[in-house]
Scaffold this motif. Structure first.
Motif, mmCIF file in Angstrom:
data_model
loop_
_atom_site.group_PDB
_atom_site.id
_atom_site.type_symbol
_atom_site.label_atom_id
_atom_site.label_comp_id
_atom_site.label_asym_id
_atom_site.label_seq_id
_atom_site.Cartn_x
_atom_site.Cartn_y
_atom_site.Cartn_z
ATOM 1 N N THR A 149 0.806 -1.219 0.000
ATOM 2 C CA THR A 149 0.000 0.000 0.000
ATOM 3 C C THR A 149 0.841 1.273 0.000
ATOM 4 O OG1 THR A 149 -0.133 -0.135 2.420
ATOM 5 C CG2 THR A 149 -1.941 -1.128 1.149
ATOM 6 N N PHE A 150 2.116 1.156 0.371
ATOM 7 C CA PHE A 150 3.012 2.310 0.383
ATOM 8 C C PHE A 150 3.751 2.478 -0.945
ATOM 9 C CE2 PHE A 150 2.686 0.769 4.766
ATOM 10 C CZ PHE A 150 2.218 1.911 5.413
ATOM 11 N N GLY A 151 3.524 1.552 -1.891
ATOM 12 C CA GLY A 151 4.185 1.631 -3.186
ATOM 13 C C GLY A 151 5.517 0.937 -3.250
#
Length: 209
Positions: A149-151
């Motif tokens: 989700t943070f890339g």
């Protein structure tokens, strides 16, 4: 990294199309003392090539970039001239790319590299003047990266994607070679996550030798 590799791929040398030279026959000195039978016999020194190889051409894609981003493309192709207008062929594809950027956080080596391989079958048809139509089937195996989700990249898996490319372009002969530009549309494209290409549109240009 996949999108950067694709942009570089678009500017790489595309299929190299060149005309083969005509056959050469060794000349023998004239002998006025030969018999009629000897005159009728074909010269042993004459070079004979099969009709298949007379109508075969070789070429391919070649791309190289070194530095912050390394990109290597080795994709030979073979063409068969069915008629002056219709060419068919096949080839193989190998692409290696590596991101050498110095990130502020450590990125494992396996997440910096991408190896793509596959093959293709294609045909081109000369329409009017320099304008040609092209159809191509291109299965490619590439490594798809997954992110959290943070890339951040947290893994990758290898999968095959089957591309059907339709379109056309223009070509211009230059001596024994040619320069061409083509625009193809990937009709099997779904999204950039499941495909090596970041868009259904594929642009190619190259130089023939």
């Amino acid at each position: 990294m996949k999108k950067i590799a694709f942009l570089i791929f678009l500017t790489c040398l595309g299929p190299l199309i060149f005309a083969q030279s005509s056959r050469f026959e060794d000349e023998e000195p004239t002998n006025t003392n030969v018999t009629a039978q000897e005159e009728a016999a074909p010269s042993r020194q004459t070079k004979i090539r099969s009709p298949f190889w007379e109508r075969t051409r070789f070429g391919g894609n070649l791309g190289l970039q070194l530095g912050t981003f390394t990109f290597i493309n080795l994709s030979p192709r073979m063409y068969y001239v069915v008629t002056d207008q219709l060419w068919v062929g096949t080839g193989v594809t190998f692409i290696y790319s590596r991101d050498n950027t110095n990130y502020t956080y450590p990125v494992p080596k396996e997440y910096r590299e991408q190896v793509v391989y596959g093959f293709n079958f294609f045909s081109t048809y000369q329409l009017i003047g320099p304008i040609f139509a092209q159809a191509e089937y291109e299965p490619l195996s590439f490594e798809r990266f997954s992110r959290n989700t943070f890339g951040d990249i947290v893994g990758k898996e290898r999968l095959w994607t089957h591309n059907v490319l339709l379109g056309g372009g223009i070509t211009q002969k230059v001596g024994r070679g040619a320069v061409f530009f083509s625009v193809l549309y990937n009709v099997t494209y779904t999204n950039s996550f499941d495909s090596y290409y970041s868009s259904p549109w594929v642009f190619r240009m190259g130089v023939g030798m």
